[in-house]
Design a protein around this motif. Structure first.
Motif, PDB file in Angstrom:
ATOM      1  N   VAL A 152       0.860  -1.188   0.000  1.00 49.61           N
ATOM      2  CA  VAL A 152       0.000   0.000   0.000  1.00 49.61           C
ATOM      3  C   VAL A 152       0.890   1.229   0.000  1.00 49.61           C
ATOM      4  O   VAL A 152       1.723   1.416   0.899  1.00 49.61           O
ATOM      5  N   THR A 153       0.709   2.071  -1.011  1.00 48.00           N
ATOM      6  CA  THR A 153       1.531   3.280  -1.122  1.00 48.00           C
ATOM      7  C   THR A 153       0.847   4.484  -0.493  1.00 48.00           C
ATOM      8  O   THR A 153       1.397   5.133   0.399  1.00 48.00           O
ATOM      9  N   THR A 154      -0.381   4.752  -0.942  1.00 47.82           N
ATOM     10  CA  THR A 154      -1.110   5.926  -0.455  1.00 47.82           C
ATOM     11  C   THR A 154      -2.539   5.524  -0.113  1.00 47.82           C
ATOM     12  O   THR A 154      -3.162   4.732  -0.827  1.00 47.82           O
ATOM     13  N   VAL A 155      -3.041   6.087   0.982  1.00 48.49           N
ATOM     14  CA  VAL A 155      -4.414   5.812   1.432  1.00 48.49           C
ATOM     15  C   VAL A 155      -5.141   7.133   1.627  1.00 48.49           C
ATOM     16  O   VAL A 155      -4.594   8.064   2.246  1.00 48.49           O
ATOM     17  N   ARG A 156      -6.356   7.206   1.091  1.00 46.37           N
ATOM     18  CA  ARG A 156      -7.252   8.325   1.413  1.00 46.37           C
ATOM     19  C   ARG A 156      -8.161   7.838   2.519  1.00 46.37           C
ATOM     20  O   ARG A 156      -9.099   7.075   2.288  1.00 46.37           O
ATOM     21  N   ALA A 157      -7.859   8.265   3.738  1.00 44.70           N
ATOM     22  CA  ALA A 157      -8.479   7.663   4.921  1.00 44.70           C
ATOM     23  C   ALA A 157      -9.773   8.328   5.346  1.00 44.70           C
ATOM     24  O   ALA A 157     -10.422   7.851   6.280  1.00 44.70           O
ATOM     25  N   GLY A 158     -10.173   9.423   4.731  1.00 41.76           N
ATOM     26  CA  GLY A 158     -11.391  10.103   5.135  1.00 41.76           C
ATOM     27  C   GLY A 158     -11.126  11.177   6.163  1.00 41.76           C
ATOM     28  O   GLY A 158      -9.974  11.523   6.473  1.00 41.76           O
ATOM     29  N   MET A 159     -12.185  11.728   6.744  1.00 41.38           N
ATOM     30  CA  MET A 159     -12.054  12.894   7.621  1.00 41.38           C
ATOM     31  C   MET A 159     -12.083  12.571   9.110  1.00 41.38           C
ATOM     32  O   MET A 159     -11.825  13.439   9.937  1.00 41.38           O
ATOM     33  N   SER A 160     -12.425  11.343   9.494  1.00 42.09           N
ATOM     34  CA  SER A 160     -12.491  11.000  10.916  1.00 42.09           C
ATOM     35  C   SER A 160     -11.095  10.725  11.454  1.00 42.09           C
ATOM     36  O   SER A 160     -10.220  10.223  10.744  1.00 42.09           O
ATOM     37  N   ARG A 161     -10.918  11.035  12.758  1.00 46.47           N
ATOM     38  CA  ARG A 161      -9.616  10.883  13.386  1.00 46.47           C
ATOM     39  C   ARG A 161      -9.771  10.253  14.760  1.00 46.47           C
ATOM     40  O   ARG A 161     -10.785  10.454  15.431  1.00 46.47           O
ATOM     41  N   ILE A 162      -8.745   9.501  15.167  1.00 50.38           N
ATOM     42  CA  ILE A 162      -8.705   8.878  16.485  1.00 50.38           C
ATOM     43  C   ILE A 162      -7.554   9.496  17.272  1.00 50.38           C
ATOM     44  O   ILE A 162      -6.422   9.569  16.780  1.00 50.38           O
ATOM     45  N   TYR A 163      -7.887   9.929  18.493  1.00 47.83           N
ATOM     46  CA  TYR A 163      -6.860  10.434  19.402  1.00 47.83           C
ATOM     47  C   TYR A 163      -6.720   9.428  20.541  1.00 47.83           C
ATOM     48  O   TYR A 163      -7.572   9.354  21.424  1.00 47.83           O
ATOM     49  N   ALA A 164      -5.664   8.630  20.485  1.00 47.35           N
ATOM     50  CA  ALA A 164      -5.443   7.592  21.500  1.00 47.35           C
ATOM     51  C   ALA A 164      -4.616   8.159  22.638  1.00 47.35           C
ATOM     52  O   ALA A 164      -3.564   8.774  22.419  1.00 47.35           O
ATOM     53  N   SER A 165      -5.086   7.948  23.871  1.00 49.93           N
ATOM     54  CA  SER A 165      -4.408   8.517  25.035  1.00 49.93           C
ATOM     55  C   SER A 165      -3.456   7.539  25.724  1.00 49.93           C
ATOM     56  O   SER A 165      -2.849   7.891  26.721  1.00 49.93           O
ATOM     57  N   ASP A 166      -3.345   6.324  25.214  1.00 52.90           N
ATOM     58  CA  ASP A 166      -2.393   5.386  25.806  1.00 52.90           C
ATOM     59  C   ASP A 166      -1.491   4.828  24.725  1.00 52.90           C
ATOM     60  O   ASP A 166      -1.735   4.992  23.527  1.00 52.90           O
ATOM     61  N   SER A 167      -0.456   4.149  25.169  1.00 54.16           N
ATOM     62  CA  SER A 167       0.568   3.651  24.244  1.00 54.16           C
ATOM     63  C   SER A 167       0.270   2.241  23.756  1.00 54.16           C
ATOM     64  O   SER A 167       1.128   1.623  23.112  1.00 54.16           O
ATOM     65  N   TRP A 169      -1.799   1.360  21.479  1.00 49.41           N
ATOM     66  CA  TRP A 169      -2.110   1.329  20.059  1.00 49.41           C
ATOM     67  C   TRP A 169      -0.841   1.362  19.219  1.00 49.41           C
ATOM     68  O   TRP A 169       0.070   2.163  19.467  1.00 49.41           O
ATOM     69  N   ALA A 170      -0.775   0.509  18.227  1.00 51.62           N
ATOM     70  CA  ALA A 170       0.293   0.557  17.231  1.00 51.62           C
ATOM     71  C   ALA A 170      -0.238   1.357  16.057  1.00 51.62           C
ATOM     72  O   ALA A 170      -1.204   0.957  15.394  1.00 51.62           O
ATOM     73  N   ALA A 171       0.379   2.511  15.788  1.00 44.75           N
ATOM     74  CA  ALA A 171      -0.091   3.403  14.729  1.00 44.75           C
ATOM     75  C   ALA A 171       0.399   2.908  13.376  1.00 44.75           C
ATOM     76  O   ALA A 171       1.603   2.918  13.100  1.00 44.75           O
ATOM     77  N   VAL A 172      -0.501   2.462  12.544  1.00 49.65           N
ATOM     78  CA  VAL A 172      -0.155   1.999  11.195  1.00 49.65           C
ATOM     79  C   VAL A 172      -0.260   3.159  10.212  1.00 49.65           C
ATOM     80  O   VAL A 172       0.630   3.374   9.372  1.00 49.65           O
ATOM     81  N   LEU A 173      -1.340   3.928  10.299  1.00 48.42           N
ATOM     82  CA  LEU A 173      -1.500   5.150   9.510  1.00 48.42           C
ATOM     83  C   LEU A 173      -1.706   6.299  10.489  1.00 48.42           C
ATOM     84  O   LEU A 173      -2.642   6.273  11.297  1.00 48.42           O
ATOM     85  N   LYS A 174      -0.832   7.281  10.404  1.00 51.11           N
ATOM     86  CA  LYS A 174      -0.865   8.358  11.386  1.00 51.11           C
ATOM     87  C   LYS A 174      -0.523   9.678  10.712  1.00 51.11           C
ATOM     88  O   LYS A 174       0.250   9.730   9.759  1.00 51.11           O
ATOM     89  N   HIS A 175      -1.114  10.772  11.262  1.00 50.84           N
ATOM     90  CA  HIS A 175      -0.780  12.113  10.787  1.00 50.84           C
ATOM     91  C   HIS A 175      -0.690  13.021  12.014  1.00 50.84           C
ATOM     92  O   HIS A 175      -1.692  13.260  12.700  1.00 50.84           O
ATOM     93  N   LYS A 176       0.513  13.485  12.271  1.00 51.85           N
ATOM     94  CA  LYS A 176       0.766  14.347  13.434  1.00 51.85           C
ATOM     95  C   LYS A 176       0.372  13.618  14.718  1.00 51.85           C
ATOM     96  O   LYS A 176       0.939  12.591  15.054  1.00 51.85           O
ATOM     97  N   ASP A 177      -0.671  14.109  15.416  1.00 57.40           N
ATOM     98  CA  ASP A 177      -1.030  13.507  16.712  1.00 57.40           C
ATOM     99  C   ASP A 177      -2.292  12.650  16.642  1.00 57.40           C
ATOM    100  O   ASP A 177      -2.847  12.287  17.677  1.00 57.40           O
ATOM    101  N   TRP A 178      -2.770  12.302  15.469  1.00 59.20           N
ATOM    102  CA  TRP A 178      -3.976  11.479  15.388  1.00 59.20           C
ATOM    103  C   TRP A 178      -3.751  10.279  14.498  1.00 59.20           C
ATOM    104  O   TRP A 178      -2.877  10.261  13.637  1.00 59.20           O
ATOM    105  N   LEU A 179      -4.554   9.244  14.746  1.00 61.59           N
ATOM    106  CA  LEU A 179      -4.442   7.981  14.022  1.00 61.59           C
ATOM    107  C   LEU A 179      -5.540   7.880  12.967  1.00 61.59           C
ATOM    108  O   LEU A 179      -6.682   8.271  13.200  1.00 61.59           O
ATOM    109  N   ALA A 180      -5.159   7.304  11.837  1.00 61.55           N
ATOM    110  CA  ALA A 180      -6.148   6.913  10.838  1.00 61.55           C
ATOM    111  C   ALA A 180      -6.364   5.408  10.877  1.00 61.55           C
ATOM    112  O   ALA A 180      -7.432   4.912  10.522  1.00 61.55           O
TER     113      ALA A 180
END
Length: 351
Positions: A152-167, A169-180
């Motif tokens: 997978v090269t590029t993903v259009r993940a949509g507009m929803s975001r997850i803010y995880a407060s614990d460690s 979660w393994a972030a597979v797709l991430k942008h700045k401080d939120w997870l896709a």
């Protein structure tokens, strides 16, 4: 002479009622299918709208992965991946019992893929602390090597975001401080959370590498693929009405309509009324004695004899179809009628 075909009014009415019931059932099923196919703005595999997941479901089926729909939530399938997609609040509200069933199933080794942010009841039951929000749709690249983004090269993940407060979660797709896209272990099972259902919807699956991402999330060796349709309203785990599904509900509606028509037809008469056959009043022995005495006093011997002769003739015709057949069956009746004819044809009838 050309014979005219006679049409029975009752038969014609029965045929018309049958055609009406069948036509109504066909229209009801057609309307239900049309509503399901194109009228549901939810992430259901039965919907052809941009928000639906029908294309994704068929894509998995074409790949030979044999996806199935989950339409009850009492017990969940073993060795399976359950995909719960929610672009908006579910049509059927998630109960605490259902959330607990899923949480216990995951901890025992199940695997769930959340797609969308309207899954908080399930997330809370799994004791996963997180928050969700909306933002701009951006193109993302994987930040962590994973089997879920292989190739997978590029993903259009949509507009929803997850803010995880614990460690956890393994972030597979991430942008700045939120997870896709995040993955984590829960007990013996696994939770995969795609923040937005857009990558697997009918509209988004063909964008960028979304289709490959969806297949990698759903297809895990040794596990069947099940889509949660129970909470989209396609439930067969509740009462009788829910268990029969849309087709059965349509059939039940038509049955009630047919029953109403039957009752209406039963209360109405087709055609003119049928006259009640008059039944001759049976004469008692006392009546016959008094009538005989009256005839004797009046000297009406001939009238009495004719009445007896006519009564015997009618009795033979009623019993055997005709006086001739009656005479053949009873020679004694022939003798009595002949004697009566000889007496009343004479000039004088003895007392």
């Amino acid at each position: 002479m050309k014979r005219r075909l006679r049409i029975d009014a009752r038969l014609l009415a029965a045929i018309a009622a049958a055609v009406l019931v069948l036509g109504t059932y066909t229209l009801a099923v057609s309307a239900a299918n049309r509503y399901v196919e194109s009228g549901l703005p939810e992430a259901t595999t039965f919907s052809s709208t941009p928000e639906g997941t029908k294309v994704f479901y068929r894509y998995l089926d074409e790949l030979g992965l044999k996806p199935q729909t989950l339409q009850q939530f009492d017990t969940l399938p073993e060795h399976a991946t359950v995909i719960i997609a929610a672009n908006q609040p579910f049509a059927k509200q998630v109960t605490p019992t259902e959330a607990r069933v899923l949480a216990d199933w995951v901890r025992a080794g199940g695997r769930v893929v959340f797609a969308g942010t309207y899954v908080t009841e399930f997330v809370d039951a799994l004791d996963l602390s997180s928050a969700t929000a909306l933002g701009d749709d951006v193109a993302l690249k994987s930040v962590l090597p994973s089997a879920y983004v292989e190739g997978v090269t590029t993903v259009r993940a949509g507009m929803s975001r997850i803010y995880a407060s614990d460690s956890g979660w393994a972030a597979v797709l991430k942008h700045k401080d939120w997870l896709a896209l995040g993955v984590r272990r829960v007990g013996a099972g696994e939770v995969v959370w795609l923040a937005d259902a857009y990558p697997i919807t009918n509209e988004g699956i063909s964008v960028a590498d979304n289709a490959r991402l969806g297949v990698l999330l759903a297809a895990v060796p040794g596990r069947e693929i099940w889509f949660d349709e129970f909470h989209h309203g396609f439930a067969r785990g509740g009462g009788i009405i829910e268990r029969v599904g849309p087709g059965g509900q349509s059939a039940l509606l038509v049955f009630v309509l047919g029953l109403a028509l039957l009752l209406a037809a039963y209360s109405r008469r087709l055609g003119p009324p049928i006259n009640v056959t008059e039944t001759p009043i049976a004469r008692t022995g006392a009546y016959i004695d008094s009538l005989a005495m009256l005839y004797r006093k009046a000297g009406a011997r001939r009238e009495a004899l004719v009445a007896l002769e006519d009564g015997l003739t009618r009795a033979l015709a009623l019993r055997y179809g005709s006086p001739v057949m009656g005479r053949k069956r009873h020679p004694s009746a022939v003798e009595a009628l002949d004697r009566a004819a000889a007496l009343h044809d004479g000039d004088n009838i003895p007392a």
